[in-house]
Write a protein that holds these residues in place. Sequence first.
Motif, PDB file in Angstrom:
ATOM      1  N   THR A   1       0.830  -1.205   0.000  1.00 49.93           N
ATOM      2  CA  THR A   1       0.000   0.000   0.000  1.00 49.93           C
ATOM      3  C   THR A   1       0.865   1.256   0.000  1.00 49.93           C
ATOM      4  N   VAL A   2       1.882   1.271   0.824  1.00 52.83           N
ATOM      5  CA  VAL A   2       2.787   2.420   0.877  1.00 52.83           C
ATOM      6  C   VAL A   2       3.546   2.561  -0.440  1.00 52.83           C
ATOM      7  N   PHE A   3       3.961   1.439  -1.001  1.00 52.32           N
ATOM      8  CA  PHE A   3       4.685   1.465  -2.274  1.00 52.32           C
ATOM      9  C   PHE A   3       3.820   2.049  -3.386  1.00 52.32           C
ATOM     10  N   VAL A   4       2.584   1.592  -3.485  1.00 52.35           N
ATOM     11  CA  VAL A   4       1.675   2.102  -4.520  1.00 52.35           C
ATOM     12  C   VAL A   4       1.401   3.580  -4.303  1.00 52.35           C
ATOM     13  N   ALA A   5       1.218   3.981  -3.054  1.00 49.07           N
ATOM     14  CA  ALA A   5       0.935   5.387  -2.764  1.00 49.07           C
ATOM     15  C   ALA A   5       2.147   6.273  -3.048  1.00 49.07           C
ATOM     16  N   ALA A   6       3.331   5.804  -2.714  1.00 42.72           N
ATOM     17  CA  ALA A   6       4.528   6.633  -2.836  1.00 42.72           C
ATOM     18  C   ALA A   6       5.163   6.584  -4.225  1.00 42.72           C
ATOM     19  N   ILE A   7       5.024   5.471  -4.925  1.00 43.02           N
ATOM     20  CA  ILE A   7       5.674   5.309  -6.222  1.00 43.02           C
ATOM     21  C   ILE A   7       4.655   5.224  -7.356  1.00 43.02           C
ATOM     22  N   GLY A   8       3.678   4.386  -7.207  1.00 40.51           N
ATOM     23  CA  GLY A   8       2.735   4.114  -8.287  1.00 40.51           C
ATOM     24  C   GLY A   8       1.873   5.299  -8.680  1.00 40.51           C
ATOM     25  N   TYR A   9       1.308   5.982  -7.711  1.00 39.26           N
ATOM     26  CA  TYR A   9       0.425   7.104  -8.016  1.00 39.26           C
ATOM     27  C   TYR A   9       1.160   8.247  -8.725  1.00 39.26           C
ATOM     28  N   PRO A  10       2.310   8.712  -8.228  1.00 44.04           N
ATOM     29  CA  PRO A  10       3.011   9.782  -8.949  1.00 44.04           C
ATOM     30  C   PRO A  10       3.463   9.361 -10.344  1.00 44.04           C
ATOM     31  N   LEU A  11       3.855   8.113 -10.494  1.00 43.41           N
ATOM     32  CA  LEU A  11       4.283   7.623 -11.797  1.00 43.41           C
ATOM     33  C   LEU A  11       3.123   7.622 -12.787  1.00 43.41           C
ATOM     34  N   LEU A  12       1.988   7.116 -12.380  1.00 37.67           N
ATOM     35  CA  LEU A  12       0.808   7.097 -13.244  1.00 37.67           C
ATOM     36  C   LEU A  12       0.318   8.514 -13.526  1.00 37.67           C
ATOM     37  N   SER A  13       0.311   9.345 -12.516  1.00 37.13           N
ATOM     38  CA  SER A  13      -0.126  10.731 -12.684  1.00 37.13           C
ATOM     39  C   SER A  13       0.778  11.475 -13.671  1.00 37.13           C
ATOM     40  N   SER A  14       2.069  11.279 -13.578  1.00 37.17           N
ATOM     41  CA  SER A  14       3.007  11.922 -14.502  1.00 37.17           C
ATOM     42  C   SER A  14       2.816  11.439 -15.926  1.00 37.17           C
ATOM     43  N   PHE A  15       2.587  10.151 -16.082  1.00 35.58           N
ATOM     44  CA  PHE A  15       2.361   9.608 -17.419  1.00 35.58           C
ATOM     45  C   PHE A  15       1.083  10.183 -18.027  1.00 35.58           C
ATOM     46  N   LEU A  16       0.011  10.220 -17.262  1.00 35.75           N
ATOM     47  CA  LEU A  16      -1.239  10.774 -17.777  1.00 35.75           C
ATOM     48  C   LEU A  16      -1.100  12.263 -18.089  1.00 35.75           C
ATOM     49  N   LEU A  17      -0.344  12.978 -17.297  1.00 35.95           N
ATOM     50  CA  LEU A  17      -0.109  14.398 -17.548  1.00 35.95           C
ATOM     51  C   LEU A  17       0.727  14.599 -18.814  1.00 35.95           C
ATOM     52  N   SER A  18       1.611  13.656 -19.109  1.00 36.11           N
ATOM     53  CA  SER A  18       2.440  13.767 -20.313  1.00 36.11           C
ATOM     54  C   SER A  18       1.630  13.575 -21.584  1.00 36.11           C
ATOM     55  N   LEU A  19       0.432  13.044 -21.475  1.00 35.27           N
ATOM     56  CA  LEU A  19      -0.428  12.854 -22.644  1.00 35.27           C
ATOM     57  C   LEU A  19      -1.291  14.077 -22.934  1.00 35.27           C
ATOM     58  N   THR A  20      -1.055  15.159 -22.218  1.00 34.53           N
ATOM     59  CA  THR A  20      -1.786  16.410 -22.431  1.00 34.53           C
ATOM     60  C   THR A  20      -0.797  17.517 -22.771  1.00 34.53           C
ATOM     61  N   ASN A  21      -1.333  18.653 -23.203  1.00 28.50           N
ATOM     62  CA  ASN A  21      -0.473  19.805 -23.470  1.00 28.50           C
ATOM     63  C   ASN A  21      -0.505  20.772 -22.284  1.00 28.50           C
ATOM     64  N   TYR A  22      -0.484  20.242 -21.103  1.00 27.33           N
ATOM     65  CA  TYR A  22      -0.594  21.006 -19.855  1.00 27.33           C
ATOM     66  C   TYR A  22       0.513  22.036 -19.730  1.00 27.33           C
ATOM     67  N   ARG A  23       0.113  23.255 -19.383  1.00 28.14           N
ATOM     68  CA  ARG A  23       1.065  24.320 -19.053  1.00 28.14           C
ATOM     69  C   ARG A  23       0.641  24.903 -17.720  1.00 28.14           C
ATOM     70  N   ILE A  24       1.593  25.092 -16.851  1.00 30.39           N
ATOM     71  CA  ILE A  24       1.273  25.540 -15.498  1.00 30.39           C
ATOM     72  C   ILE A  24       0.702  26.963 -15.495  1.00 30.39           C
ATOM     73  N   THR A  25       1.026  27.747 -16.501  1.00 28.80           N
ATOM     74  CA  THR A  25       0.518  29.121 -16.565  1.00 28.80           C
ATOM     75  C   THR A  25      -0.860  29.214 -17.215  1.00 28.80           C
ATOM     76  N   ARG A  26      -1.238  28.165 -17.936  1.00 20.18           N
ATOM     77  CA  ARG A  26      -2.545  28.161 -18.622  1.00 20.18           C
ATOM     78  C   ARG A  26      -3.252  26.828 -18.371  1.00 20.18           C
ATOM     79  N   ARG A  27      -3.648  26.611 -17.166  1.00 22.55           N
ATOM     80  CA  ARG A  27      -4.262  25.336 -16.792  1.00 22.55           C
ATOM     81  C   ARG A  27      -5.616  25.111 -17.457  1.00 22.55           C
ATOM     82  N   ASP A  28      -6.332  26.174 -17.767  1.00 24.67           N
ATOM     83  CA  ASP A  28      -7.672  26.031 -18.342  1.00 24.67           C
ATOM     84  C   ASP A  28      -7.636  25.643 -19.824  1.00 24.67           C
ATOM     85  N   GLU A  29      -6.483  25.717 -20.476  1.00 29.36           N
ATOM     86  CA  GLU A  29      -6.357  25.387 -21.887  1.00 29.36           C
ATOM     87  C   GLU A  29      -5.803  23.984 -22.122  1.00 29.36           C
TER      88      GLU A  29
END
Length: 87
Positions: free
Chosen positions: A6-34
Motif C-alpha cells: 500500500t505504501v509502495f503504490v501510494a509513494a511510487i505508483g500514483y506519482p508515476l501514473l499521474s506523470s504519465f497521464l499528464l504527459s499525454l496532455t499539453n498542460y502548461r502551469i501558466t494556462r491550466r484552463d487550456e
Amino acid sequence: MAPLLTVFVAAIGYPLLSSFLLSLTNYRITRRDETKFVAFAQYQDVLQDHAYWSALAVTGTFIVLAVILELSIGLMIALALQNQKRF
C-alpha cells in the motif's frame, strides 16, 4: 506485506501514473484552463527531433566511457590491494 504494498503504490505508483497521464496532455502551469488531450503527439515530436537523438548519443557515450573508466580504476585498485602484504 499488504501495508508495504500500500505504501509502495501510494509513494511510487500514483506519482508515476499521474506523470504519465499528464504527459499525454499539453498542460502548461501558466494556462491550466487550456489543457487538451494530445495522446502521443508529444512523444512523436520528441522522437523526430534531431536534438533529442544527439543528446541521447552524448549521454550514451558518457555512460559507456564512465563505466569503462570506473571499472578499470576499481580493478587496478583491487589488484594492487590484493598483492599488498600485511604487516
